[in-house]
Design an enzyme around this catalytic site. Structure first.
Site, PDB file in Angstrom:
ATOM      1  N   HIS A   1      -2.846   6.364   4.583  1.00 37.06           N
ATOM      2  CA  HIS A   1      -1.435   6.752   4.893  1.00 37.06           C
ATOM      3  C   HIS A   1      -0.944   8.118   4.382  1.00 37.06           C
ATOM      4  CE1 HIS A   1      -1.194   2.454   5.874  1.00 37.06           C
ATOM      5  NE2 HIS A   1      -0.562   1.867   5.046  1.00 37.06           N
TER       6      HIS A   1
ATOM      7  N   CYS B   1       0.757  -1.319   0.196  1.00 38.40           N
ATOM      8  CA  CYS B   1      -0.067  -0.064   0.032  1.00 38.40           C
ATOM      9  C   CYS B   1       0.945   1.355  -0.045  1.00 38.40           C
ATOM     10  CB  CYS B   1      -0.836   0.052   1.008  1.00 38.40           C
ATOM     11  SG  CYS B   1      -0.273  -0.452   2.466  1.00 38.40           S
TER      12      CYS B   1
HETATM   13  C1  2RA Z   1       0.675  -1.927   6.725  1.00 38.21           C
HETATM   14  N1  2RA Z   1       1.661  -1.953   4.663  1.00 38.21           N
HETATM   15  O1  2RA Z   1       0.525  -0.552   6.712  1.00 38.21           O
HETATM   16  C2  2RA Z   1       1.274  -2.668   5.572  1.00 38.21           C
HETATM   17  C3  2RA Z   1       0.382  -3.888   5.115  1.00 38.21           C
HETATM   18  N2  2RA Z   1      -0.875  -3.374   4.927  1.00 38.21           N
HETATM   19  O2  2RA Z   1       0.663  -2.517   7.635  1.00 38.21           O
END
Ligand code: 2RA
Length: 347
Positions: free
Chosen positions: A247, A133
């Protein structure tokens, strides 16, 4: 009718895949949600409020992949390692969201907006890997900048939401946050190691001999493969933050030639799938934020705070935000499916 299975259908990414695959405008799909035996028979469509009627969940062991055309895997690397190659051998096209096959030769690691050429031919392996991601949003923001002025080095600090840890991560953050506000301090370690509520966890995954965490190694190796830059220098720090969704990433790049912030903003603004927040556009919100209430389009990569580092000619900094369950997983995987359909690989 595209006979499609979603393995890991009851998880955070699996649920988003079911929602996306049942939206209006999708091709005719016979959708089979698949999960562990304990979830067999669950009406996952009703549980997540889908308008479309879909089959009850099937147990993974009960699936005959010879009756499927396409299989999405979103159940973790262990399940993918155990089952994905069997599905591929049965003739299915596999789109795998785990890290199991991302580095493998002969398995495309694809972000359709960045390296569509990786899907010039149906892979003999019948497996296409969905990148991590935090990688997907990073390369979608880096791509126009690289085309503008050629990347020399990338520094990225990530601020990763609890939903990266799935439904368990989300539940733990909510429960622990309530506990702290109720005055309880006896929080137990959990999905992220230390409790995440009202704190930061500056390590995502196990450390290697150089002190780099697993998530940070992905942020180096995956962009190299996706962007075709095997020697690209990437320095990453991945941090878990007490945020439910999206994120965020502070990205700093060194370029082969200096560019102005305006040039970079124009290149970003001209890129499909990127929403640019120009400096000064909206004094109330000059930068993209993570909260869903911001009304952010979950399919876009939101970029703001574009600026030149005056102390370092040929550098550029930007702030990159995306929904990690959509841009970072389900939406990219469905984009890969659309590409496969456009190529006529799926009947
Ligand atoms: C996380 N990128 O954010 C890793 C797996 N989704 O934990």
């Amino acid at each position: 009718m595209l006979r499609t299975a979603v393995v890991g259908a009851t998880g955070a990414v699996g649920r988003e895949l079911l929602a996306l695959l049942t939206r209006p405008g999708m091709p005719p799909i016979r959708l089979s949600p698949v999960a562990s035996a304990r979830s067999a028979g669950v009406d996952i469509g009703a549980r997540i409020g889908l308008d479309a009627q879909i089959e009850p969940v099937r147990a993974l062991n009960d699936v005959d992949f010879a009756t499927m055309d396409l299989v999405f895997f979103a159940a973790g690397a262990e399940v993918s390692r155990q089952v994905a190659e069997k599905a591929a051998a049965a003739g299915c096209l596999v789109i795998d969201n785990s890290s199991a096959f991302r580095a493998r030769e002969g398995v495309p690691l694809t972000v359709p907006q960045v390296n569509p050429e990786s899907l010039r031919h149906r892979p003999e392996s019948n497996i296409i890997a969905n990148p991590n991601c935090s990688t997907i949003q990073l390369v979608r923001a880096l791509h126009p900048i690289h085309r503008l002025a050629t990347l020399r080095r990338v520094f990225v600090s990530t601020y990763q939401a609890a939903s990266g840890g799935g439904l368990r991560g989300l539940a733990e953050l909510a429960d622990d946050s309530r506990s702290v506000l109720d005055g309880r301090a006896d929080l137990a370690p959990g999905r992220f190691g230390p409790p995440l509520a009202f704190d930061l966890v500056p390590q995502i995954g196990l450390l290697d001999d150089h002190g780099a965490a697993h998530e940070e190694r992905k942020l180096r190796s995956e962009p190299r493969k996706i962007m075709g830059l095997p020697d690209l220098r990437v320095d990453a720090t991945a941090v878990r933050v007490p945020v439910f969704h999206c994120h965020s990433e502070a990205v700093h790049v060194d370029l082969e030639r200096p560019v102005s912030a305006a040039e970079a903003e124009d290149a970003l603004a001209a890129t499909d799938g990127i929403r640019l927040y120009r400096s000064g556009d909206d004094p109330a919100c000059p930068s993209p934020r993570t909260v869903e209430e911001s009304g952010a389009d979950r399919a876009l990569v939101h970029v703001g705070r574009v600026r030149v580092d005056e102390s370092q000619p040929g550098s550029l900094a930007m702030w990159v935000v995306a929904d990690n369950l959509w841009v970072g997983a389900a939406y990219n995987a469905v984009d890969i499916m659309r590409t496969a359909l456009d190529h006529g690989w799926l009947g």
